[in-house]
Enzyme design. Sequence first.
Site, PDB file in Angstrom:
ATOM      1  N   ASP A 130     -24.894  19.884  24.737  1.00 48.14           N
ATOM      2  CA  ASP A 130     -24.948  18.857  23.698  1.00 48.14           C
ATOM      3  C   ASP A 130     -26.082  17.897  24.039  1.00 48.14           C
ATOM      4  O   ASP A 130     -26.035  17.206  25.057  1.00 48.14           O
ATOM      5  CB  ASP A 130     -23.619  18.117  23.638  1.00 48.14           C
ATOM      6  CG  ASP A 130     -23.518  17.193  22.437  1.00 48.14           C
ATOM      7  OD1 ASP A 130     -24.563  16.877  21.811  1.00 48.14           O
ATOM      8  OD2 ASP A 130     -22.391  16.783  22.108  1.00 48.14           O
ATOM      9  N   SER A 185     -24.907  22.554  15.795  1.00 45.70           N
ATOM     10  CA  SER A 185     -24.564  23.510  14.725  1.00 45.70           C
ATOM     11  C   SER A 185     -25.467  23.379  13.500  1.00 45.70           C
ATOM     12  O   SER A 185     -25.838  24.410  12.927  1.00 45.70           O
ATOM     13  CB  SER A 185     -23.081  23.449  14.358  1.00 45.70           C
ATOM     14  OG  SER A 185     -22.668  22.166  13.989  1.00 45.70           O
ATOM     15  N   CYS A 198     -25.815  17.855  15.567  1.00 46.79           N
ATOM     16  CA  CYS A 198     -26.933  18.253  16.435  1.00 46.79           C
ATOM     17  C   CYS A 198     -27.060  19.770  16.530  1.00 46.79           C
ATOM     18  O   CYS A 198     -27.931  20.367  15.907  1.00 46.79           O
ATOM     19  CB  CYS A 198     -26.773  17.670  17.851  1.00 46.79           C
ATOM     20  SG  CYS A 198     -26.915  15.873  17.967  1.00 46.79           S
TER      21      CYS A 198
END
Length: 166
Positions: free
Chosen positions: A131, A19, A17
């Site tokens: 995240d 990086s 997601c």
Amino acid sequence: MSRSPTRVMFVCLGNICRSPTAHGVFRDKVAQAGLADRIEIASSGTGDWHIGKPPDARAARAARARRVDIDDLRAQQVTAQDLADFDYVLAMDADNLASLQTLYRATPQARAEVDLFMRFSNDYRNQSVPDPYFGGDRGFELVLDMIEDASAGLLADIRRRWAGID
């Protein structure tokens, strides 16, 4: 005299997601600046469970909506050798930064600058990139906003440090 490329790696937990999104956004900024032959970009995760997988479909869709293609990227795990080979190894959050710092201390040949990616941001300085995996589409949009801001700052930092890059 020829200068070695500056090497930048973005790191999150699973490398599906945040990086790869940073990888794609920064790759586009570098290409637009005409520096693709002078800056190498990679992304990895501290975890190994997604190795070989493409980016999360939601991350790829959100990136495409901003004209950034990350479909060619595949997840990999960061290694001790990466800390010796890269100039910048940039974590998306404090937990992954702590994992990288532990690996760095255990790697005698480590030379990379290991830090939070958001250190280079104007609007989100030193924050963790959240995240978005378990959230909705808005989470992926916020991640892109943060990454675009920090990418501009990172490129400016590289240009400042290596005056031969302009």
